[in-house]
Design a protein around this motif. Structure first.
Motif, PDB file in Angstrom:
ATOM      1  N   LEU A   4       1.576  -1.184   0.051  1.00 56.37           N
ATOM      2  CA  LEU A   4       0.200  -0.453  -0.036  1.00 56.37           C
ATOM      3  C   LEU A   4       0.759   1.287  -0.221  1.00 56.37           C
ATOM      4  O   LEU A   4       1.925   1.415   0.224  1.00 56.37           O
ATOM      5  CB  LEU A   4      -0.977   0.179   1.122  1.00 56.37           C
ATOM      6  CG  LEU A   4      -1.260  -1.102   1.378  1.00 56.37           C
ATOM      7  CD1 LEU A   4      -2.480  -0.750   2.586  1.00 56.37           C
ATOM      8  CD2 LEU A   4      -2.834  -0.696   0.069  1.00 56.37           C
ATOM      9  N   CYS A   5       0.250   2.546  -0.254  1.00 54.20           N
ATOM     10  CA  CYS A   5       1.172   3.653  -0.662  1.00 54.20           C
ATOM     11  C   CYS A   5       1.531   3.809   0.511  1.00 54.20           C
ATOM     12  O   CYS A   5       1.216   3.575   1.913  1.00 54.20           O
ATOM     13  CB  CYS A   5       0.496   4.436  -0.626  1.00 54.20           C
ATOM     14  SG  CYS A   5      -0.571   4.909  -2.185  1.00 54.20           S
ATOM     15  N   ALA A   6       2.602   4.620   1.053  1.00 58.89           N
ATOM     16  CA  ALA A   6       3.856   5.387   2.328  1.00 58.89           C
ATOM     17  C   ALA A   6       2.460   5.924   3.378  1.00 58.89           C
ATOM     18  O   ALA A   6       2.216   6.585   1.896  1.00 58.89           O
ATOM     19  CB  ALA A   6       4.819   5.844   2.090  1.00 58.89           C
ATOM     20  N   GLY A   7       2.431   5.928   4.348  1.00 53.34           N
ATOM     21  CA  GLY A   7       1.325   6.520   4.617  1.00 53.34           C
ATOM     22  C   GLY A   7      -0.433   6.546   4.657  1.00 53.34           C
ATOM     23  O   GLY A   7      -0.773   7.019   5.854  1.00 53.34           O
ATOM     24  N   CYS A   8      -0.213   5.687   4.148  1.00 55.37           N
ATOM     25  CA  CYS A   8      -1.800   4.664   4.065  1.00 55.37           C
ATOM     26  C   CYS A   8      -2.194   4.378   4.850  1.00 55.37           C
ATOM     27  O   CYS A   8      -1.844   3.828   6.043  1.00 55.37           O
ATOM     28  CB  CYS A   8      -2.307   3.718   2.667  1.00 55.37           C
ATOM     29  SG  CYS A   8      -3.747   2.713   3.034  1.00 55.37           S
ATOM     30  N   GLY A   9      -3.744   5.326   5.463  1.00 59.81           N
ATOM     31  CA  GLY A   9      -4.085   4.819   6.885  1.00 59.81           C
ATOM     32  C   GLY A   9      -4.459   3.200   7.535  1.00 59.81           C
ATOM     33  O   GLY A   9      -4.435   2.737   8.691  1.00 59.81           O
TER      34      GLY A   9
ATOM     35  N   PRO B  12      -7.315   7.366   6.560  1.00 63.41           N
ATOM     36  CA  PRO B  12      -6.810   8.157   5.671  1.00 63.41           C
ATOM     37  C   PRO B  12      -6.352   7.639   4.085  1.00 63.41           C
ATOM     38  O   PRO B  12      -5.292   6.634   4.448  1.00 63.41           O
ATOM     39  CB  PRO B  12      -6.391   9.521   6.491  1.00 63.41           C
ATOM     40  CG  PRO B  12      -6.087   9.146   7.660  1.00 63.41           C
ATOM     41  CD  PRO B  12      -6.699   8.308   7.661  1.00 63.41           C
ATOM     42  N   CYS B  13      -7.040   7.831   3.358  1.00 61.43           N
ATOM     43  CA  CYS B  13      -6.394   7.347   2.023  1.00 61.43           C
ATOM     44  C   CYS B  13      -5.194   8.212   1.227  1.00 61.43           C
ATOM     45  O   CYS B  13      -6.382  10.205   0.625  1.00 61.43           O
ATOM     46  CB  CYS B  13      -7.300   7.115   0.764  1.00 61.43           C
ATOM     47  SG  CYS B  13      -6.784   7.708  -0.538  1.00 61.43           S
ATOM     48  N   VAL B  14      -3.801   9.028   1.355  1.00 60.61           N
ATOM     49  CA  VAL B  14      -3.246   9.724   1.790  1.00 60.61           C
ATOM     50  C   VAL B  14      -2.873  10.199   0.170  1.00 60.61           C
ATOM     51  O   VAL B  14      -2.480  10.952  -0.003  1.00 60.61           O
ATOM     52  CB  VAL B  14      -1.923   9.356   1.618  1.00 60.61           C
ATOM     53  CG1 VAL B  14      -1.479   9.138   3.210  1.00 60.61           C
ATOM     54  CG2 VAL B  14      -1.201   8.186   1.506  1.00 60.61           C
TER      55      VAL B  14
END
Ligand SMILES: Cc1ncc(C[n+]2csc(CCOP(=O)(O)OP(=O)(O)O)c2C)c(N)n1
Ligand code: SF4
Ligand SMILES: [Mg+2]
Length: 347
Positions: free
Chosen positions: A29-34, A213-215
């Protein structure tokens, strides 16, 4: 002669397992994805509670959130279902084997959009399992369209305004029959841990809506599911402490400030008053509190509703404790006299 100190002993849990036994694959998943902190909390909680990972059955649908079960409890059972269809697969598995701990990880699109019909029947059946909604208000995997939990008036990154009212999954869950209903924020480590531990021992359906949150698509101004919005509008109802049944330590507490709820296995959930008193056993109060907070633009978090008395689906159906798959033939095949009796009744 070497003077290097011996490495510290590895931390193990009640089963003698290290935390590595509770990890899964590396996240994509994206870095920082909740969603990532939720996987981390699950690893910690199952490890700390000493649950055998192979006693857990993971379910999911389709979405970035639904990919999460690949990133924790690699030794558990798992089934990645069609989009929105995890509830029916999980219901079957939970009936076939009452000894498993069911864990579904879904998204707001997976649950509240395409999967709403399945979700509703899971609720009314109170199927024993933990059902997590990683709620970011958008379909992250398909590039950020509004989901059915997006607030009216919230905006996409492109400026498009959502003019439909949201479905509140916790309201649906309380109204339709889930017996532990909670909302949390993926950035609130302590609260999410206490809720997850309570859900692990709860003998019923636990629905946990985690604002996650979806960054990449929904973390801007105008979003009500962003890190900054949650930091400004999160209203924890009560401070939660989970005390496992196997922990004998009893800490003195002021009963005026703290209330204890005993869970099925004897574990206790301690509810410490913040600025208000709250009774999670009161259904109407729970619904009213969510509604009032929403009209103020606030997000109430914590255990919103808890009922330890209602039977879960497998209990209602009077299912045997042993897994159906391993019941011997003598237990599953009615003797000839019973079949004769059935035939006689049909004459
Ligand atoms: C039957 C079906 N319809 C549509 C899709 C396309 N699709 C894939 S994921 C998804 C939405 C995912 O959103 P959500 O459940 O909120 O998960 P997130 O990615 O935000 O974590 C959609 C519409 C699909 N895979 N299958
Ligand atoms: S697109 Fe959004 S939901 Fe998907 S992994 Fe990235 S941040 Fe998470
Ligand atoms: Mg989503």
């Amino acid at each position: 002669m070497s003077t290097a100190a011996a490495p510290p002993p590895k931390k193990v849990n009640r089963l003698g397992l290290e935390v590595v036994s509770y990890r899964g694959g590396r996240t994509t998943l994206c870095a920082g994805c909740g969603h990532n902190p939720v996987s981390e909390r699950l690893i910690e909680c199952f490890f700390e509670m000493g649950v055998p990972p192979w006693q857990v059955a993971k379910f999911s649908g389709i979405g970035c959130s639904s990919k999460s079960p690949a990133y924790f409890l690699g030794l558990a059972h798992g089934f990645n279902a069609v989009h929105g269809r995890a509830p029916s697969v999980a219901t079957g598995a939970m009936l076939a084997n009452r000894r498993l701990i069911g864990l579904t990880v879904s998204g707001d699109g997976d649950t509240a959009s395409i999967g709403i019909g399945q979700f509703i029947h899971l609720l009314r059946r109170n199927v024993r399992q933990i059902y997590i909604i990683e709620d970011n208000g958008v379909y992250g995997l398909t590039k950020g369209q509004f989901s059915a939990t997006a607030e009216v008036g919230s905006t996409l990154k492109t400026g498009v305004v959502n003019d439909l009212p949201p479905i509140d999954c916790c309201v649906e869950a309380i109204q339709l029959g889930a017996t532990l209903v909670a909302r949390s924020f993926s950035g609130d480590k302590r609260q999410l841990q206490a809720i997850l531990k309570a859900a692990i021992v709860h003998q019923g359906l636990s629905v946990i809506d985690v604002i996650s949150p979806c960054v990449t698509f929904n973390d801007h101004e105008g979003s009500t599911k962003s890190y900054s919005y949650m930091k400004a509008h999160d209203q924890p109802l009560l401070e939660l402490d989970f005390v496992p049944a196997y922990e004998e330590i009893s800490v003195d507490f002021d009963p005026g400030q703290v209330r204890e709820v005993t869970l099925h296995d004897g574990s206790r959930l301690r509810l410490r008053k913040l600025e208000r008193d709250y009774d999670p056993g009161d259904k109407m109060r729970a619904l009213g509190t969510i509604h009032e907070a929403a009209t103020r633009g606030e997000v109430v978090t914590g255990v919103l509703y808890l009922d330890t008395s209602r039977k879960h689906f497998a209990e209602l159906l009077n299912l045997v404790d042993e897994p159906l798959a391993t019941l011997g033939e003598s237990r599953v095949r009615p003797p000839r006299e019973v079949l004769d009796q059935v035939m006689e009744e049909l004459r």
